[in-house]
Design a protein around this motif. Structure first.
Motif, PDB file in Angstrom:
ATOM      1  N   PRO A   9       0.827  -1.207   0.000  1.00 42.90           N
ATOM      2  CA  PRO A   9       0.000   0.000   0.000  1.00 42.90           C
ATOM      3  C   PRO A   9       0.865   1.262   0.000  1.00 42.90           C
ATOM      4  O   PRO A   9       2.041   1.230   0.371  1.00 42.90           O
ATOM      5  CB  PRO A   9      -0.788  -0.120   1.308  1.00 42.90           C
ATOM      6  CG  PRO A   9       0.066  -0.966   2.187  1.00 42.90           C
ATOM      7  CD  PRO A   9       0.786  -1.910   1.270  1.00 42.90           C
ATOM      8  N   ALA A  10       0.273   2.365  -0.414  1.00 43.24           N
ATOM      9  CA  ALA A  10       0.953   3.665  -0.325  1.00 43.24           C
ATOM     10  C   ALA A  10       0.836   4.131   1.121  1.00 43.24           C
ATOM     11  O   ALA A  10      -0.259   4.149   1.687  1.00 43.24           O
ATOM     12  CB  ALA A  10       0.294   4.666  -1.265  1.00 43.24           C
ATOM     13  N   ILE A  11       1.958   4.477   1.707  1.00 46.81           N
ATOM     14  CA  ILE A  11       1.959   4.915   3.106  1.00 46.81           C
ATOM     15  C   ILE A  11       2.467   6.343   3.165  1.00 46.81           C
ATOM     16  O   ILE A  11       3.544   6.658   2.649  1.00 46.81           O
ATOM     17  CB  ILE A  11       2.825   3.987   3.985  1.00 46.81           C
ATOM     18  CG1 ILE A  11       2.252   2.571   3.954  1.00 46.81           C
ATOM     19  CG2 ILE A  11       2.886   4.521   5.418  1.00 46.81           C
ATOM     20  CD1 ILE A  11       3.045   1.559   4.732  1.00 46.81           C
ATOM     21  N   ASN A  12       1.671   7.206   3.786  1.00 50.59           N
ATOM     22  CA  ASN A  12       2.020   8.601   3.962  1.00 50.59           C
ATOM     23  C   ASN A  12       2.287   8.832   5.451  1.00 50.59           C
ATOM     24  O   ASN A  12       1.442   8.490   6.288  1.00 50.59           O
ATOM     25  CB  ASN A  12       0.873   9.497   3.473  1.00 50.59           C
ATOM     26  CG  ASN A  12       1.213  10.959   3.568  1.00 50.59           C
ATOM     27  OD1 ASN A  12       2.367  11.358   3.460  1.00 50.59           O
ATOM     28  ND2 ASN A  12       0.195  11.774   3.778  1.00 50.59           N
TER      29      ASN A  12
ATOM     30  N   ARG B 255      15.099  13.319  18.814  1.00 44.69           N
ATOM     31  CA  ARG B 255      15.974  12.212  18.423  1.00 44.69           C
ATOM     32  C   ARG B 255      16.015  11.145  19.525  1.00 44.69           C
ATOM     33  O   ARG B 255      16.060   9.946  19.240  1.00 44.69           O
ATOM     34  CB  ARG B 255      17.381  12.747  18.149  1.00 44.69           C
ATOM     35  CG  ARG B 255      18.281  11.733  17.485  1.00 44.69           C
ATOM     36  CD  ARG B 255      19.632  12.311  17.163  1.00 44.69           C
ATOM     37  NE  ARG B 255      19.508  13.331  16.124  1.00 44.69           N
ATOM     38  CZ  ARG B 255      20.453  14.206  15.832  1.00 44.69           C
ATOM     39  NH1 ARG B 255      21.591  14.207  16.491  1.00 44.69           N
ATOM     40  NH2 ARG B 255      20.279  15.072  14.869  1.00 44.69           N
ATOM     41  N   LEU B 256      15.956  11.587  20.782  1.00 41.17           N
ATOM     42  CA  LEU B 256      15.936  10.650  21.903  1.00 41.17           C
ATOM     43  C   LEU B 256      14.572   9.959  22.041  1.00 41.17           C
ATOM     44  O   LEU B 256      14.500   8.792  22.435  1.00 41.17           O
ATOM     45  CB  LEU B 256      16.295  11.370  23.205  1.00 41.17           C
ATOM     46  CG  LEU B 256      17.725  11.895  23.289  1.00 41.17           C
ATOM     47  CD1 LEU B 256      17.894  12.809  24.494  1.00 41.17           C
ATOM     48  CD2 LEU B 256      18.724  10.744  23.346  1.00 41.17           C
ATOM     49  N   LEU B 257      13.496  10.661  21.724  1.00 40.33           N
ATOM     50  CA  LEU B 257      12.149  10.093  21.838  1.00 40.33           C
ATOM     51  C   LEU B 257      11.804   9.151  20.687  1.00 40.33           C
ATOM     52  O   LEU B 257      11.034   8.205  20.867  1.00 40.33           O
ATOM     53  CB  LEU B 257      11.102  11.220  21.867  1.00 40.33           C
ATOM     54  CG  LEU B 257      11.099  12.146  23.066  1.00 40.33           C
ATOM     55  CD1 LEU B 257      10.102  13.282  22.853  1.00 40.33           C
ATOM     56  CD2 LEU B 257      10.808  11.385  24.343  1.00 40.33           C
ATOM     57  N   PHE B 258      12.354   9.406  19.502  1.00 43.70           N
ATOM     58  CA  PHE B 258      11.939   8.700  18.294  1.00 43.70           C
ATOM     59  C   PHE B 258      11.984   7.170  18.380  1.00 43.70           C
ATOM     60  O   PHE B 258      11.005   6.514  17.980  1.00 43.70           O
ATOM     61  CB  PHE B 258      12.734   9.180  17.072  1.00 43.70           C
ATOM     62  CG  PHE B 258      12.380   8.428  15.825  1.00 43.70           C
ATOM     63  CD1 PHE B 258      11.166   8.644  15.193  1.00 43.70           C
ATOM     64  CD2 PHE B 258      13.232   7.479  15.291  1.00 43.70           C
ATOM     65  CE1 PHE B 258      10.807   7.944  14.053  1.00 43.70           C
ATOM     66  CE2 PHE B 258      12.890   6.770  14.158  1.00 43.70           C
ATOM     67  CZ  PHE B 258      11.674   7.000  13.533  1.00 43.70           C
ATOM     68  N   PRO B 259      13.050   6.550  18.881  1.00 40.43           N
ATOM     69  CA  PRO B 259      13.054   5.076  18.894  1.00 40.43           C
ATOM     70  C   PRO B 259      11.877   4.472  19.679  1.00 40.43           C
ATOM     71  O   PRO B 259      11.335   3.444  19.286  1.00 40.43           O
ATOM     72  CB  PRO B 259      14.386   4.714  19.553  1.00 40.43           C
ATOM     73  CG  PRO B 259      15.241   5.921  19.371  1.00 40.43           C
ATOM     74  CD  PRO B 259      14.306   7.096  19.380  1.00 40.43           C
ATOM     75  N   PHE B 260      11.470   5.137  20.750  1.00 34.53           N
ATOM     76  CA  PHE B 260      10.350   4.637  21.550  1.00 34.53           C
ATOM     77  C   PHE B 260       9.036   4.818  20.794  1.00 34.53           C
ATOM     78  O   PHE B 260       8.195   3.923  20.760  1.00 34.53           O
ATOM     79  CB  PHE B 260      10.313   5.356  22.902  1.00 34.53           C
ATOM     80  CG  PHE B 260      11.566   5.151  23.700  1.00 34.53           C
ATOM     81  CD1 PHE B 260      11.745   4.001  24.453  1.00 34.53           C
ATOM     82  CD2 PHE B 260      12.579   6.092  23.677  1.00 34.53           C
ATOM     83  CE1 PHE B 260      12.912   3.799  25.179  1.00 34.53           C
ATOM     84  CE2 PHE B 260      13.748   5.897  24.394  1.00 34.53           C
ATOM     85  CZ  PHE B 260      13.916   4.746  25.147  1.00 34.53           C
TER      86      PHE B 260
ATOM     87  N   ALA C 225       5.083   0.569  15.451  1.00 32.28           N
ATOM     88  CA  ALA C 225       5.280  -0.782  14.911  1.00 32.28           C
ATOM     89  C   ALA C 225       4.399  -1.797  15.637  1.00 32.28           C
ATOM     90  O   ALA C 225       3.755  -2.646  15.003  1.00 32.28           O
ATOM     91  CB  ALA C 225       6.756  -1.176  15.018  1.00 32.28           C
ATOM     92  N   ASP C 226       4.342  -1.701  16.957  1.00 30.39           N
ATOM     93  CA  ASP C 226       3.519  -2.630  17.740  1.00 30.39           C
ATOM     94  C   ASP C 226       2.029  -2.448  17.439  1.00 30.39           C
ATOM     95  O   ASP C 226       1.293  -3.425  17.299  1.00 30.39           O
ATOM     96  CB  ASP C 226       3.763  -2.439  19.241  1.00 30.39           C
ATOM     97  CG  ASP C 226       5.125  -2.941  19.691  1.00 30.39           C
ATOM     98  OD1 ASP C 226       5.793  -3.680  18.940  1.00 30.39           O
ATOM     99  OD2 ASP C 226       5.528  -2.581  20.822  1.00 30.39           O
ATOM    100  N   ALA C 227       1.590  -1.198  17.329  1.00 29.71           N
ATOM    101  CA  ALA C 227       0.165  -0.932  17.078  1.00 29.71           C
ATOM    102  C   ALA C 227      -0.263  -1.449  15.704  1.00 29.71           C
ATOM    103  O   ALA C 227      -1.337  -2.047  15.576  1.00 29.71           O
ATOM    104  CB  ALA C 227      -0.129   0.560  17.206  1.00 29.71           C
ATOM    105  N   THR C 228       0.569  -1.237  14.687  1.00 32.50           N
ATOM    106  CA  THR C 228       0.190  -1.730  13.355  1.00 32.50           C
ATOM    107  C   THR C 228       0.217  -3.256  13.321  1.00 32.50           C
ATOM    108  O   THR C 228      -0.665  -3.867  12.719  1.00 32.50           O
ATOM    109  CB  THR C 228       1.096  -1.149  12.244  1.00 32.50           C
ATOM    110  OG1 THR C 228       2.463  -1.383  12.559  1.00 32.50           O
ATOM    111  CG2 THR C 228       0.852   0.340  12.074  1.00 32.50           C
TER     112      THR C 228
ATOM    113  N   MET D  36       7.682   0.046  10.259  1.00 29.42           N
ATOM    114  CA  MET D  36       8.975   0.475  10.794  1.00 29.42           C
ATOM    115  C   MET D  36       9.345   1.791  10.116  1.00 29.42           C
ATOM    116  O   MET D  36       9.831   1.807   8.989  1.00 29.42           O
ATOM    117  CB  MET D  36      10.045  -0.592  10.555  1.00 29.42           C
ATOM    118  CG  MET D  36       9.723  -1.931  11.189  1.00 29.42           C
ATOM    119  SD  MET D  36       9.460  -1.860  12.977  1.00 29.42           S
ATOM    120  CE  MET D  36      11.093  -1.522  13.546  1.00 29.42           C
ATOM    121  N   ILE D  37       9.081   2.895  10.804  1.00 30.04           N
ATOM    122  CA  ILE D  37       9.346   4.217  10.237  1.00 30.04           C
ATOM    123  C   ILE D  37      10.855   4.414  10.124  1.00 30.04           C
ATOM    124  O   ILE D  37      11.599   4.147  11.068  1.00 30.04           O
ATOM    125  CB  ILE D  37       8.716   5.315  11.115  1.00 30.04           C
ATOM    126  CG1 ILE D  37       7.197   5.122  11.169  1.00 30.04           C
ATOM    127  CG2 ILE D  37       9.068   6.706  10.587  1.00 30.04           C
ATOM    128  CD1 ILE D  37       6.497   6.044  12.139  1.00 30.04           C
TER     129      ILE D  37
END
Length: 163
Positions: free
Chosen positions: A46-49, A112-117, A123-126, A135-136
């Motif tokens: 699918p196209a993901i935005n 940058r510190l918050l992003f991995p969490f 990822a878990d929600a999808t 996986m963004i």
């Protein structure tokens, strides 16, 4: 012999420090409007935005609430397969940095510190919604900050130009 801190550029004598005091989910929404049909195998991806936004608000002279908002929508042609919105925040204590470093710290280093969490939550929600985990890709917060500052300068110039 006494132990004294070397003066920093801001003249306070404090060693610069950036500490995460708390992290939290402010808002999380996952929609799977076409379930169970949306979960069927498909021939193409699918196209993901994906949209990303960062905001920061002072809580005190040294503590700041930094909020990272991630929105993602997956579509197959014109049908929404899933939509997710995550507002993920962190409370940061920032001390000993010169004033000119505060905006880059709050809008580049803190997200940058918050992003991995936040990425893991998405990822878990999808995955829990029945799809492969989203996986963004890593985000260049420095480039986002530079672009935002340039847009703010243009807006300031436009609003100060007489009609």
């Amino acid at each position: 012999m006494t132990d004294t801190a070397a003066p920093t550029n801001d003249g306070t004598g404090e060693n610069p420090s950036l500490n995460i005091l708390a992290q939290y989910i402010k808002d999380l929404s996952f929609e799977n409007p076409g379930a169970p049909r949306s979960l069927q195998a498909r021939d193409k991806a699918p196209a993901i935005n994906i949209n990303v936004n960062v905001n920061a608000n002072p809580l005190s002279d040294t503590e700041f609430d930094v909020v990272l908002t991630l929105n993602a929508e997956a579509k197959d042609v014109d049908k929404v397969l899933f939509a997710i919105e995550l507002t993920y925040g962190g409370v940061f204590r920032v001390t000993g940095f010169p004033q000119e470093h505060m905006l880059p710290l709050l809008f580049i280093e803190c997200p940058r510190l918050l992003f991995p969490f936040a990425r893991q939550i998405v990822a878990d929600a999808t995955r829990n919604g029945g799809f492969p985990p989203l996986m963004i890709d890593p985000i260049d917060f420095a480039q986002m900050f530079t672009q935002r500052m340039a847009e703010d300068r243009v807006r300031a110039q436009v609003s100060s130009t007489p009609n």
